[in-house]
Scaffold this motif. Structure first.
Motif, short mmCIF file in Angstrom:
data_model
loop_
_atom_site.label_atom_id
_atom_site.label_comp_id
_atom_site.label_asym_id
_atom_site.label_seq_id
_atom_site.Cartn_x
_atom_site.Cartn_y
_atom_site.Cartn_z
N UNK A 258 6.60 -11.41 1.71
CA UNK A 258 5.27 -11.84 2.18
C UNK A 258 4.53 -12.53 1.04
N UNK A 259 4.18 -13.78 1.24
CA UNK A 259 3.43 -14.51 0.21
C UNK A 259 1.93 -14.40 0.49
N UNK A 260 1.17 -14.21 -0.58
CA UNK A 260 -0.29 -14.09 -0.46
C UNK A 260 -0.95 -14.45 -1.77
N UNK B 161 -6.42 -4.90 -12.37
CA UNK B 161 -5.30 -4.72 -11.46
C UNK B 161 -5.06 -6.01 -10.68
N UNK B 162 -3.81 -6.34 -10.45
CA UNK B 162 -3.53 -7.56 -9.69
C UNK B 162 -2.31 -7.39 -8.81
N UNK B 163 -2.34 -8.10 -7.66
CA UNK B 163 -1.21 -8.20 -6.74
C UNK B 163 -1.07 -9.67 -6.38
N UNK B 164 0.16 -10.16 -6.32
CA UNK B 164 0.36 -11.56 -5.97
C UNK B 164 1.82 -11.82 -5.64
N UNK C 163 13.17 -12.24 5.54
CA UNK C 163 12.21 -13.03 6.31
C UNK C 163 11.07 -13.46 5.39
N UNK C 164 10.91 -14.74 5.23
CA UNK C 164 9.83 -15.29 4.41
C UNK C 164 8.60 -15.49 5.30
N UNK C 165 7.54 -14.76 4.99
CA UNK C 165 6.35 -14.77 5.83
C UNK C 165 5.10 -15.00 4.98
N UNK C 166 4.06 -15.48 5.62
CA UNK C 166 2.76 -15.58 4.98
C UNK C 166 1.89 -14.43 5.47
N UNK C 167 0.94 -14.01 4.64
CA UNK C 167 0.07 -12.90 5.02
C UNK C 167 -0.61 -13.22 6.35
N UNK C 168 -0.74 -12.21 7.19
CA UNK C 168 -1.32 -12.28 8.54
C UNK C 168 -0.38 -12.93 9.58
N UNK D 188 2.67 -7.31 14.10
CA UNK D 188 1.64 -8.25 14.56
C UNK D 188 1.01 -9.08 13.45
N UNK D 189 0.70 -8.46 12.32
CA UNK D 189 0.10 -9.17 11.19
C UNK D 189 0.57 -8.52 9.89
N UNK D 190 1.44 -9.20 9.17
CA UNK D 190 1.92 -8.62 7.92
C UNK D 190 0.83 -8.69 6.86
N UNK D 191 0.80 -7.70 5.98
CA UNK D 191 -0.22 -7.60 4.93
C UNK D 191 0.46 -7.63 3.56
N UNK D 192 -0.33 -7.79 2.49
CA UNK D 192 0.26 -7.77 1.15
C UNK D 192 1.08 -6.51 0.89
N UNK D 193 0.68 -5.39 1.50
CA UNK D 193 1.40 -4.13 1.30
C UNK D 193 2.80 -4.16 1.91
N UNK D 194 3.06 -5.12 2.81
CA UNK D 194 4.37 -5.22 3.44
C UNK D 194 5.37 -6.01 2.59
#
Length: 250
Positions: free
Chosen positions: A110-112, A135-138, A33-38, A81-87
């Motif tokens: 999840x893209x963010x 540190x970075x997440x993307x 499932x391709x989702x955007x954050x939130x 309900x709201x996906x986050x970067x950690x998901x």
């Protein structure tokens, strides 16, 4: 003979079609499932071709998800309900409880936008090694770079740049006074927009230390003082013992 063969094949086809299986959001397959954050997402797992009530269980990664009993028989739903970067990169797996080999998984993509972090003020002593860790997440992947005082520079050989899965590090070997500056960690996603985090590095003068010879001499002097003190105390104790003996003899 032909009749029996045809009947056997027909029976096998019927059995195959009627075999119990699971559907994940309507598909008998793994999903991504391709989702955007939130963004929200609902994952539905259904049992098909069953003759009795079947219990379902869920796992998030390797951890079992607690679901209500009424949400576990023949059909079960997981609501995000709201996906986050950690998901990002997390999988949700639906399994048949009495036969866990029957299962399907849904992978979350999840893209963010880039998230940068780190200790932004570093105080160092001249001649020491300094490590600046950004540190970075993307998601999607980003291009990383460093700037000094806002400008793109060619760092001397004392500077080493290293990247791991989620850190971008600049190491300065034997830092010098002129290395005092602002170092900016830059992350650029495919969109081309820059995301930055600035680290302030302050280099101070080397603190004077005691010469090795002076330390050695101090240790020797201290040892001699202790030795003389013990010797003097021994002499006093010996004299007291001698006086005690003379008194006893009289």
């Amino acid at each position: 003979m032909r009749y029996l063969l045809a009947l056997t094949v027909f029976s096998l086809v019927i059995c195959h079609v009627a075999a119990l299986e699971l559907l994940l959001n309507g598909y008998a397959s793994h999903n991504r499932f391709d989702l955007k954050v939130n963004q929200s997402k609902t994952i539905i797992c259904n049992v098909v071709n069953n003759s009795n009530a079947e219990s379902l269980i869920w796992y998030r990664g390797t951890q079992q998800v607690n679901i209500k009993p009424e949400n576990s028989v023949n059909s079960s739903t997981i609501c995000l309900p709201e996906v986050a970067p950690e998901d990002d990169g997390v999988s949700f797996t639906c399994l048949l409880k009495r036969n866990t080999t029957i299962k399907w998984s849904a992978l979350l993509n999840v893209t963010f936008e880039p998230i940068l972090s780190g200790d932004t003020q570093i105080v160092a002593e001249e001649g020491k090694n300094v490590q600046i860790t950004c540190g970075f997440k993307a998601n999607p992947a980003v291009t990383m770079s460093w700037r000094q005082n806002g400008s793109v520079v060619t760092f001397p050989s004392r500077f080493d740049q290293h990247m791991t899965r989620n850190t971008w590090t600049l190491t300065i070997t034997k830092v010098q006074m002129e290395d005092t500056a602002n170092y900016t960690c830059v992350a650029v996603p495919p969109s081309g927009k820059e995301y930055t985090l600035t680290f302030e590095v302050i280099v101070g003068e080397r603190k004077p230390g005691l010469p090795v010879e002076a330390i050695g001499a101090a240790v020797v002097v201290g040892a001699l003082i202790i030795a003389f003190g013990l010797f003097a105390r021994r002499q006093r104790i010996f004299k007291k013992c001698m006086k005690s003996r003379d008194t006893t003899a009289m």
